[in-house]
Design a protein around this motif. Structure first.
Motif, mmCIF file in Angstrom:
data_model
loop_
_atom_site.group_PDB
_atom_site.id
_atom_site.type_symbol
_atom_site.label_atom_id
_atom_site.label_comp_id
_atom_site.label_asym_id
_atom_site.label_seq_id
_atom_site.Cartn_x
_atom_site.Cartn_y
_atom_site.Cartn_z
ATOM 1 N N LEU A 47 0.785 -1.231 0.000
ATOM 2 C CA LEU A 47 0.000 0.000 0.000
ATOM 3 C C LEU A 47 0.825 1.293 0.000
ATOM 4 O O LEU A 47 0.459 2.244 -0.700
ATOM 5 C CB LEU A 47 -0.974 -0.007 1.185
ATOM 6 C CG LEU A 47 -2.133 -1.001 1.042
ATOM 7 C CD1 LEU A 47 -2.889 -1.147 2.363
ATOM 8 C CD2 LEU A 47 -3.092 -0.559 -0.058
ATOM 9 N N PRO A 48 1.925 1.391 0.760
ATOM 10 C CA PRO A 48 2.631 2.682 0.789
ATOM 11 C C PRO A 48 3.055 3.200 -0.579
ATOM 12 O O PRO A 48 2.846 4.377 -0.897
ATOM 13 C CB PRO A 48 3.847 2.397 1.688
ATOM 14 C CG PRO A 48 3.405 1.291 2.575
ATOM 15 C CD PRO A 48 2.503 0.440 1.735
ATOM 16 N N VAL A 49 3.637 2.351 -1.424
ATOM 17 C CA VAL A 49 4.103 2.835 -2.727
ATOM 18 C C VAL A 49 2.918 3.258 -3.599
ATOM 19 O O VAL A 49 3.003 4.238 -4.346
ATOM 20 C CB VAL A 49 4.983 1.790 -3.436
ATOM 21 C CG1 VAL A 49 4.184 0.597 -3.963
ATOM 22 C CG2 VAL A 49 5.775 2.437 -4.564
ATOM 23 N N LEU A 50 1.789 2.566 -3.486
ATOM 24 C CA LEU A 50 0.602 2.923 -4.259
ATOM 25 C C LEU A 50 0.042 4.262 -3.793
ATOM 26 O O LEU A 50 -0.404 5.081 -4.605
ATOM 27 C CB LEU A 50 -0.445 1.822 -4.118
ATOM 28 C CG LEU A 50 0.007 0.423 -4.560
ATOM 29 C CD1 LEU A 50 -1.044 -0.622 -4.188
ATOM 30 C CD2 LEU A 50 0.307 0.383 -6.045
ATOM 31 N N GLN A 51 0.068 4.496 -2.499
ATOM 32 C CA GLN A 51 -0.398 5.769 -1.958
ATOM 33 C C GLN A 51 0.531 6.916 -2.345
ATOM 34 O O GLN A 51 0.078 8.002 -2.741
ATOM 35 C CB GLN A 51 -0.524 5.657 -0.440
ATOM 36 C CG GLN A 51 -1.618 4.682 0.000
ATOM 37 C CD GLN A 51 -1.533 4.301 1.470
ATOM 38 O OE1 GLN A 51 -0.576 4.658 2.169
ATOM 39 N NE2 GLN A 51 -2.529 3.571 1.955
#
Length: 352
Positions: A322-326
């Motif tokens: 999730l972090p990289v997508l956010q």
């Protein structure tokens, strides 16, 4: 950051490791919630409900529950339960309805929970970031204590609630290896968040993209929908999400130069999913692979973000994607001179 945009969203994305750790600790304090609700064999089916991002994480929660606990579960938009319940649930079964809501105030989840109050065969509970919310007052809820946000867009709230419910599923499963995986995710997350920030900034600034496609399977399908929503909310770009292999059946016709195809790569279906990614590369797409591990098989991609934790299950590892997508949504917004803190037409809590 070069301007005043993103002053709420950036620190919230960046603080998700602390939010996961707090959720992990809180779950230990709410252990009895698991045995009374999702770990209770009295229920024939668990139904997770939410709206928007909360519905997408509900899909991941349901997929994880089925895989780990080995019992029926499903996910539906909250509105389907209070308006079309008979299409979502057949009579004569014992259901546990799990409301998913960051604020605990979304009209649709409240209406859904209220609609089954007193109905035979229905029990309610939930997960939220606000212990004093309306949902938490009407149904016993897991609480992600550091998931609260000021930004409209869900980031650390979604990561922490998804993780917390997955950790609860691990408890319900009774499998020590799954409990250990939850601990590994907490330990890994801070380094992943930091690496994701640097990677996403460079990737966004290094490519000219005009449409975004996110692909995922299994528990990653809900995450692909969430990634799609994140960049749409923050930067207003056109984006879609699909099951990875499903994308080949018609939708791939939209791929051309300037199209990002981001594959949330599982280990379960790795070789099949990479074949799809290679095909999209051949059509002119810019391909980004988010994966547990780089390899010769990912060398063709324009970008590869590696989370590590290849030795744990796809389901547990998903939160690390999730972090990289956010951050990709965040940096795309800044590149377009759009403020991700205040998306047009949106409010933090949706009421009808």
């Amino acid at each position: 950051m070069s301007n005043a945009y993103g002053q709420l969203t950036y620190p919230e994305i960046s603080a998700q490791a602390e939010a996961l750790a707090a959720a992990h600790k809180q779950l230990a304090a709410q252990h009895d919630w698991v045995s009374r609700f999702i770990g209770n064999p009295a229920y024939d089916e668990i139904i997770f409900i939410g709206s928007g991002s909360s519905y997408y994480q509900a899909q991941t929660m349901a997929a994880t529950y089925k895989k780990w606990v080995g019992r029926p579960a499903s996910a539906h938009p909250s509105s389907e339960i209070f308006l079309f319940r008979d299409a979502a649930a057949v009579p004569g079964r014992n259901y546990l309805l799990v409301g998913v809501s960051r604020s605990g105030e979304s009209t649709e989840v409240i209406l859904a929970l209220e609609s089954v109050k007193g109905v035979e065969g229905w029990t309610t509970c939930g997960i939220t970031c606000h212990e004093d919310s309306k949902m938490a007052q009407m149904a016993e809820c897991l609480i992600s204590p550091l998931g609260k946000e000021k930004s409209t867009v869900m980031t650390k709230s979604l990561s922490s609630m998804t993780f917390m419910m997955q950790a609860a599923c691990a408890v319900a499963s009774g499998k020590a290896e799954l409990l250990a995986e939850a601990g590994q995710v907490v330990q890994a997350d801070a380094d992943v968040v930091k690496a994701a920030d640097d990677f996403a900034k460079a990737f966004v600034n290094g490519h000219e993209l005009n449409k975004f496609i996110y692909l995922g399977m299994g528990s990653y399908y809900g995450l692909s929908q969430e990634a799609c929503l994140k960049i749409k909310e923050m930067s207003y770009v056109w984006t879609e999400s699909f099951g990875t292999l499903e994308f080949r059946h018609g939708p791939k016709s939209i791929v051309e130069p300037g199209t990002l195809v981001c594959v949330l790569l599982s280990e379960t279906a790795r070789s099949y999913e990479l074949k799809v990614a290679e095909e999209m590369k051949a059509y002119g797409a810019t391909v980004l692979v988010v994966t547990a591990r780089k390899g010769d098989d990912t060398a063709f991609a324009d970008g590869v973000f590696e989370t590590g934790c290849a030795d744990i299950s796809d389901e547990a590892r998903g939160v690390l994607y999730l972090p990289v997508l956010q951050y990709i949504g965040f940096y795309t917004a800044l590149k377009k001179n759009v403020d991700p803190d205040h998306p047009r037409n949106l409010t933090q809590v949706v009421k009808i």
